[in-house]
Scaffold this motif. Structure first.
Motif, PDB file in Angstrom:
ATOM      1  N   LEU A  75     -14.948   5.677  16.031  1.00  0.00           N
ATOM      2  CA  LEU A  75     -14.201   6.836  15.539  1.00  0.00           C
ATOM      3  C   LEU A  75     -13.029   6.394  14.663  1.00  0.00           C
ATOM      4  O   LEU A  75     -12.782   6.978  13.601  1.00  0.00           O
ATOM      5  CB  LEU A  75     -13.703   7.671  16.709  1.00  0.00           C
ATOM      6  CG  LEU A  75     -12.855   8.893  16.367  1.00  0.00           C
ATOM      7  CD1 LEU A  75     -13.682   9.909  15.583  1.00  0.00           C
ATOM      8  CD2 LEU A  75     -12.312   9.520  17.638  1.00  0.00           C
ATOM      9  N   THR A  76     -12.327   5.365  15.082  1.00  0.00           N
ATOM     10  CA  THR A  76     -11.207   4.841  14.297  1.00  0.00           C
ATOM     11  C   THR A  76     -11.672   4.345  12.938  1.00  0.00           C
ATOM     12  O   THR A  76     -11.038   4.618  11.907  1.00  0.00           O
ATOM     13  CB  THR A  76     -10.509   3.703  15.065  1.00  0.00           C
ATOM     14  OG1 THR A  76     -10.072   4.202  16.328  1.00  0.00           O
ATOM     15  CG2 THR A  76      -9.333   3.152  14.295  1.00  0.00           C
ATOM     16  N   LEU A  77     -12.783   3.635  12.907  1.00  0.00           N
ATOM     17  CA  LEU A  77     -13.301   3.127  11.630  1.00  0.00           C
ATOM     18  C   LEU A  77     -13.779   4.255  10.720  1.00  0.00           C
ATOM     19  O   LEU A  77     -13.525   4.240   9.514  1.00  0.00           O
ATOM     20  CB  LEU A  77     -14.429   2.121  11.885  1.00  0.00           C
ATOM     21  CG  LEU A  77     -13.987   0.793  12.481  1.00  0.00           C
ATOM     22  CD1 LEU A  77     -15.194   0.002  12.961  1.00  0.00           C
ATOM     23  CD2 LEU A  77     -13.181  -0.004  11.481  1.00  0.00           C
ATOM     24  N   VAL A  78     -14.469   5.235  11.277  1.00  0.00           N
ATOM     25  CA  VAL A  78     -14.951   6.365  10.472  1.00  0.00           C
ATOM     26  C   VAL A  78     -13.763   7.161   9.922  1.00  0.00           C
ATOM     27  O   VAL A  78     -13.746   7.548   8.753  1.00  0.00           O
ATOM     28  CB  VAL A  78     -15.904   7.257  11.298  1.00  0.00           C
ATOM     29  CG1 VAL A  78     -16.198   8.555  10.584  1.00  0.00           C
ATOM     30  CG2 VAL A  78     -17.202   6.503  11.579  1.00  0.00           C
ATOM     31  N   ALA A  82     -12.529   7.896   5.979  1.00  0.00           N
ATOM     32  CA  ALA A  82     -12.130   9.195   5.427  1.00  0.00           C
ATOM     33  C   ALA A  82     -10.722   9.126   4.847  1.00  0.00           C
ATOM     34  O   ALA A  82     -10.453   9.697   3.787  1.00  0.00           O
ATOM     35  CB  ALA A  82     -12.214  10.271   6.505  1.00  0.00           C
ATOM     36  N   ALA A  83      -9.823   8.422   5.521  1.00  0.00           N
ATOM     37  CA  ALA A  83      -8.447   8.300   5.021  1.00  0.00           C
ATOM     38  C   ALA A  83      -8.400   7.551   3.697  1.00  0.00           C
ATOM     39  O   ALA A  83      -7.673   7.936   2.781  1.00  0.00           O
ATOM     40  CB  ALA A  83      -7.575   7.596   6.060  1.00  0.00           C
ATOM     41  N   VAL A  84      -9.185   6.494   3.581  1.00  0.00           N
ATOM     42  CA  VAL A  84      -9.226   5.741   2.323  1.00  0.00           C
ATOM     43  C   VAL A  84      -9.816   6.608   1.210  1.00  0.00           C
ATOM     44  O   VAL A  84      -9.264   6.687   0.112  1.00  0.00           O
ATOM     45  CB  VAL A  84     -10.033   4.433   2.478  1.00  0.00           C
ATOM     46  CG1 VAL A  84     -10.347   3.808   1.138  1.00  0.00           C
ATOM     47  CG2 VAL A  84      -9.269   3.453   3.347  1.00  0.00           C
ATOM     48  N   ALA A  85     -10.910   7.280   1.486  1.00  0.00           N
ATOM     49  CA  ALA A  85     -11.553   8.107   0.459  1.00  0.00           C
ATOM     50  C   ALA A  85     -10.644   9.236  -0.009  1.00  0.00           C
ATOM     51  O   ALA A  85     -10.659   9.622  -1.175  1.00  0.00           O
ATOM     52  CB  ALA A  85     -12.868   8.671   0.985  1.00  0.00           C
ATOM     53  N   ARG A  86      -9.835   9.766   0.917  1.00  0.00           N
ATOM     54  CA  ARG A  86      -8.927  10.873   0.574  1.00  0.00           C
ATOM     55  C   ARG A  86      -7.559  10.386   0.121  1.00  0.00           C
ATOM     56  O   ARG A  86      -6.666  11.180  -0.105  1.00  0.00           O
ATOM     57  CB  ARG A  86      -8.775  11.788   1.786  1.00  0.00           C
ATOM     58  CG  ARG A  86     -10.019  12.577   2.082  1.00  0.00           C
ATOM     59  CD  ARG A  86      -9.812  13.526   3.258  1.00  0.00           C
ATOM     60  NE  ARG A  86     -10.917  14.447   3.356  1.00  0.00           N
ATOM     61  CZ  ARG A  86     -11.883  14.360   4.263  1.00  0.00           C
ATOM     62  NH1 ARG A  86     -11.879  13.388   5.159  1.00  0.00           N
ATOM     63  NH2 ARG A  86     -12.857  15.246   4.278  1.00  0.00           N
ATOM     64  N   ASP A  87      -7.387   9.070   0.025  1.00  0.00           N
ATOM     65  CA  ASP A  87      -6.113   8.464  -0.363  1.00  0.00           C
ATOM     66  C   ASP A  87      -4.997   8.904   0.568  1.00  0.00           C
ATOM     67  O   ASP A  87      -3.900   9.239   0.151  1.00  0.00           O
ATOM     68  CB  ASP A  87      -5.769   8.787  -1.824  1.00  0.00           C
ATOM     69  CG  ASP A  87      -4.684   7.863  -2.365  1.00  0.00           C
ATOM     70  OD1 ASP A  87      -4.471   6.789  -1.778  1.00  0.00           O
ATOM     71  OD2 ASP A  87      -4.047   8.226  -3.373  1.00  0.00           O
ATOM     72  N   ARG A  88      -5.266   8.888   1.853  1.00  0.00           N
ATOM     73  CA  ARG A  88      -4.282   9.266   2.856  1.00  0.00           C
ATOM     74  C   ARG A  88      -3.932   8.069   3.749  1.00  0.00           C
ATOM     75  O   ARG A  88      -3.455   8.237   4.855  1.00  0.00           O
ATOM     76  CB  ARG A  88      -4.805  10.401   3.742  1.00  0.00           C
ATOM     77  CG  ARG A  88      -5.177  11.649   3.043  1.00  0.00           C
ATOM     78  CD  ARG A  88      -4.021  12.588   2.950  1.00  0.00           C
ATOM     79  NE  ARG A  88      -4.266  13.967   2.608  1.00  0.00           N
ATOM     80  CZ  ARG A  88      -5.059  14.448   1.687  1.00  0.00           C
ATOM     81  NH1 ARG A  88      -5.816  13.661   0.997  1.00  0.00           N
ATOM     82  NH2 ARG A  88      -5.128  15.740   1.436  1.00  0.00           N
ATOM     83  N   HIS A  89      -4.216   6.859   3.262  1.00  0.00           N
ATOM     84  CA  HIS A  89      -3.921   5.696   4.079  1.00  0.00           C
ATOM     85  C   HIS A  89      -2.415   5.419   4.068  1.00  0.00           C
ATOM     86  O   HIS A  89      -1.662   5.960   3.252  1.00  0.00           O
ATOM     87  CB  HIS A  89      -4.719   4.470   3.615  1.00  0.00           C
ATOM     88  CG  HIS A  89      -4.623   4.201   2.154  1.00  0.00           C
ATOM     89  ND1 HIS A  89      -3.571   3.533   1.595  1.00  0.00           N
ATOM     90  CD2 HIS A  89      -5.449   4.538   1.141  1.00  0.00           C
ATOM     91  CE1 HIS A  89      -3.746   3.457   0.290  1.00  0.00           C
ATOM     92  NE2 HIS A  89      -4.863   4.063  -0.009  1.00  0.00           N
ATOM     93  N   ILE A  90      -1.980   4.575   4.967  1.00  0.00           N
ATOM     94  CA  ILE A  90      -0.559   4.285   5.140  1.00  0.00           C
ATOM     95  C   ILE A  90      -0.037   3.540   3.915  1.00  0.00           C
ATOM     96  O   ILE A  90      -0.673   2.623   3.413  1.00  0.00           O
ATOM     97  CB  ILE A  90      -0.345   3.440   6.412  1.00  0.00           C
ATOM     98  CG1 ILE A  90      -0.751   4.238   7.634  1.00  0.00           C
ATOM     99  CG2 ILE A  90       1.097   2.977   6.522  1.00  0.00           C
ATOM    100  CD1 ILE A  90      -0.740   3.437   8.917  1.00  0.00           C
ATOM    101  N   ARG A  91       1.133   3.961   3.466  1.00  0.00           N
ATOM    102  CA  ARG A  91       1.798   3.291   2.357  1.00  0.00           C
ATOM    103  C   ARG A  91       3.294   3.533   2.499  1.00  0.00           C
ATOM    104  O   ARG A  91       3.716   4.427   3.207  1.00  0.00           O
ATOM    105  CB  ARG A  91       1.286   3.810   1.029  1.00  0.00           C
ATOM    106  CG  ARG A  91       1.702   5.236   0.765  1.00  0.00           C
ATOM    107  CD  ARG A  91       1.146   5.788  -0.535  1.00  0.00           C
ATOM    108  NE  ARG A  91       0.256   6.883  -0.178  1.00  0.00           N
ATOM    109  CZ  ARG A  91      -0.997   6.957  -0.542  1.00  0.00           C
ATOM    110  NH1 ARG A  91      -1.524   6.036  -1.290  1.00  0.00           N
ATOM    111  NH2 ARG A  91      -1.747   7.955  -0.171  1.00  0.00           N
TER     112      ARG A  91
END
Length: 177
Positions: A75-78, A82-91
């Protein structure tokens, strides 16, 4: 000003505004969304079944904990995909959102490229781990099934995340505003 158009609720607003629409992608983001739903449903079902069995019989299914841990990792990897594809990753917003548009665009592409590189490396190294699990016939500690049944998903999903990051890098290269 943001490189991507997010129009969430203003600070202090508890909600009401719809979430921002996803950018168009070649591979639909619904894949990660439905996998998330399926994994969460499976987690809820096996946990509920284990609670019922434990309540009525004073024993529990031995496989539920091992399988639940596997599903939570998946679940964490999936969700990461989704976060990477939506550009919602941590920055760090201070660096990512300040400066000229050209600078923000370069940083967005650099970040996506680094995510792609990291997860491609994880995919390669974890594929070697899966090979070792299969070759040495490793079994899981809880129920004794072949360990590669669990570990095979790490290189697969890591490759998916790397490809999502490559797609994000390409989309950020095209962003004009």
């Amino acid at each position: 000003m943001s490189l991507h158009s997010e129009s969430g609720p203003p600070p202090g607003d508890a909600g009401g505004a719809p979430p921002p629409a996803d950018e168009p992608t070649r591979i639909p983001l619904k894949i990660e969304d439905w996998l998330t739903v399926a994994i969460m449903a499976a987690l809820a079902l096996i946990t509920f079944a284990n609670v019922l069995v434990r309540y009525f019989t004073n024993s529990s299914f031995a496989w539920t904990e091992e399988f639940s841990v596997f599903l939570m990792i998946l679940l964490t990897l999936v969700a990461g995909s989704a976060a990477v594809a939506r550009d919602r990753h941590i920055r760090i917003e201070y660096f990512a959102e300040n400066g000229s548009l050209a600078r923000r665009k370069r940083l967005a592409r650099f970040g996506a490229a680094m995510v792609a590189l990291l997860f491609a490396l994880i995919a390669v190294l974890s594929a070697r781990m899966v090979w070792d699990d299969w070759r040495f016939e490793e079994t899981s500690p809880g129920i004794g099934v072949p360990q590669w049944w669990y570990s095979i998903w790490l290189p697969i999903v890591s490759l998916g995340i790397a490809l999502r990051a490559v797609g994000l890098c390409i989309r950020r290269g095209r962003t004009s505003s």
